[in-house]
Design an enzyme around this catalytic site. Structure first.
Site, short mmCIF file in Angstrom:
data_model
loop_
_atom_site.label_atom_id
_atom_site.label_comp_id
_atom_site.label_asym_id
_atom_site.label_seq_id
_atom_site.Cartn_x
_atom_site.Cartn_y
_atom_site.Cartn_z
N CYS A 296 -125.23 55.43 -57.19
CA CYS A 296 -123.90 55.88 -57.59
C CYS A 296 -123.62 55.53 -59.04
CB CYS A 296 -122.86 55.23 -56.68
SG CYS A 296 -121.17 55.70 -57.09
N CYS B 91 -114.99 44.89 -71.24
CA CYS B 91 -115.13 43.45 -71.47
C CYS B 91 -116.50 43.07 -72.04
CB CYS B 91 -114.88 42.67 -70.18
SG CYS B 91 -116.16 42.88 -68.92
N CYS C 158 -132.30 -10.72 -91.19
CA CYS C 158 -131.78 -9.35 -91.29
C CYS C 158 -132.90 -8.37 -91.63
CB CYS C 158 -130.67 -9.26 -92.33
SG CYS C 158 -129.10 -9.98 -91.79
#
Length: 504
Positions: free
Chosen positions: A305, A295, A159
């Site tokens: 424009c 938004c 381990c």
């Protein structure tokens, strides 16, 4: 870990190939870089430094560990952890060791005091007489198959090996691997790692991690930032000064960036962050776009424009680009789109003009900075072309020594490009005053001369124009070198006399 053999043990497998293989063209470029290096190192107030190979770095680390163990008489692996904790500052370590409470001294570095009696926190569960349970895999083993650190936590060898391998290979940890027990912060020493890791490849990776940590934590050491270079630079004291690696790369020791005279490290860091993030994109958007008043989607005007229709499918709001009011009442006798609201308009105009000015100013310096950077990249390629020109000139009855002026010219051209590139970073943060006007004059003179030298070097060399080009190139690179020195001396005098104000 006592004795010199223990100090060396984790690096027994170190195998560094520091040799370099290069083509003829690379040899030529390296020779040029070497000449630049010698010229830089011969300048006044030389900055002493040493270029170290990986083997020399490891030896330097081992020597530092031995110096500490010889004085405080602690195991070498513990000394290595302590030195890493104190950023490899031996004097600071010694001072804290003798002035501080020893238990707290070792505890802060996450090691067990080696002068205390061993402790045993873990009380293994017994299944059969003489066996102990590993609290990781929950299997029972003979005591000789269980091991741990001086903190008292024990686990099976298998381990431990898997735990350490994961930490090294997957997490890239070397100097900061803690005990496998949950909540325990005691660091695993080098000998334990080398004894418990079964794979030689993992051991080698651990050695590299430790070596890398040594360089990165030591303020007097820095890896060469050039790609694939394995050298490190060692200095006596940290300054913003140029150092030259054996690979030919020249960089600032303090910040690790390419040598950036005349701009200081802190301003260069701010500049590079500014160029890298999206703050200028946001400034451009604010200066050249507006938001739909319904938004809030960002809109860029692409026609004359002023009747705008939001293209957001869920909005389709009609509004006036000029006043941002609804388009419906425009044309009515009572609607005052044409009336100037002094306070509101002044605030909006001032905010947007400030953004436009800020963006225009940034782009002025950024474009010139990038232009010189790009020119420097192109002119670095001149080395190969110059080699061919030098060979051609030798065919026109000129000796090897006589054609060296071309190599010198390219060296100076690249130095001037690099200096000019960073003058625009310096100028971006510079507040206008009398000294800044002198700086800009010097910058202009150097830039004009550099462009002329670059033009000369890109001409075709023939037997008819050989003598004329040689004289012009020599005169121009000497003038460029002189103007570059004048600019740098003026900037550094300004630093010394505190003449520069910044717009940070």
């Amino acid at each position: 870990m006592d004795g010199e053999s223990d100090d060396d043990s984790i690096f027994d497998n170190e195998n560094v190939d520091s040799g370099n293989v290069s083509s003829d063209g690379d040899d030529f470029a390296m020779e040029i870089e070497s000449n630049i290096s010698k010229e830089r190192q011969s300048e006044p107030e030389d900055y002493p430094f040493e270029v170290l190979t990986t083997d020399q770095i490891v030896q330097h680390m081992i020597d530092s560990i031995r110096e500490v163990t010889a004085v405080v008489e602690i195991p070498g692996t513990i000394a290595r952890i302590l030195l890493n904790h104190f950023k490899w500052d031996k004097e600071k370590l010694m001072e804290r060791y003798y002035d501080d409470d020893q238990d707290s001294f070792f505890r802060e570095a996450h090691v067990i005091n080696p002068f205390n009696k061993p402790i045993n926190i873990t009380k293994p569960k017994l299944k059969i007489s003489g066996t102990e349970e590993c609290e990781i895999c929950f299997q029972f083993f003979q005591p000789n198959l269980m091991t741990g650190l001086k903190c008292g936590h024990k686990f099976c060898i298998s381990c431990w090996g898997e735990y350490l391998t994961t930490k090294i290979m997957e997490e890239g940890l070397g100097q900061s691997i803690a005990c496998a027990a949950h909540g325990c912060d005691i660091l695993v020493d080098d000998v334990t790692v080398m004894n418990l890791v079964p794979d030689a490849r993992v051991k080698l990776k651990y050695q590299h991690l430790i070596t890398n940590s040594f360089v990165e934590c030591n303020r007097l050491l820095r890896w060469c930032p050039s790609a694939d270079c394995t050298y490190a630079i060692k200095v006596m004291h940290v300054e913003s000064r140029p150092v030259v690696c054996k690979c030919g790369h020249i960089f600032c020791f303090e910040c690790g960036e390419n040598w950036h005279d005349p701009v200081q490290c802190r301003l260069l860091k701010k500049w590079m962050k500014k160029c890298a993030d999206d703050s200028e994109t946001s400034t451009w958007i604010a200066a050249n776009t507006k938001e739909c008043p319904k938004c809030n989607v960002t809109i860029e005007k692409d026609g004359g424009c002023n009747h705008m229709i939001c293209k957001n499918q869920n909005c389709k709001h009609d509004f006036c680009w000029v006043c941002l009011g609804s388009w419906q009442p425009h044309g009515s006798s009572w609607y005052n789109c044409n009336r100037y609201d002094e306070d509101e308009a002044r605030a909006a105009r001032d905010a947007q003009e400030k953004m436009r000015f800020s963006l225009a100013r940034y782009l002025h310096y950024y474009n010139r900075y990038m232009n010189h950077m790009q020119s420097l990249r192109f002119e670095n390629k001149l080395y190969a072309a110059i080699k061919a020109k030098m060979e051609e000139m030798q065919q026109h009855n000129m000796s090897w020594i006589e054609v060296q002026f071309l190599k010198k010219a390219v060296d100076i051209l690249c130095q001037c490009r690099q200096t000019l590139m960073y003058t625009y970073v310096f100028a971006y943060y510079l507040r206008k005053n009398n000294q800044s006007l002198i700086f800009e004059d010097n910058q202009r003179d150097l830039e004009t001369a550099t462009e002329k030298l670059s033009e000369y070097l890109e001409r075709d060399i023939t037997s008819e124009n050989l003598a004329d080009i040689k004289q012009k190139v020599q005169d121009k690179y000497r003038y460029c070198e002189k103007r570059r020195n004048v600019l740098l001396v003026h900037v550094h005098e300004g630093y010394e006399k505190d003449c520069w104000d910044y717009t940070e």
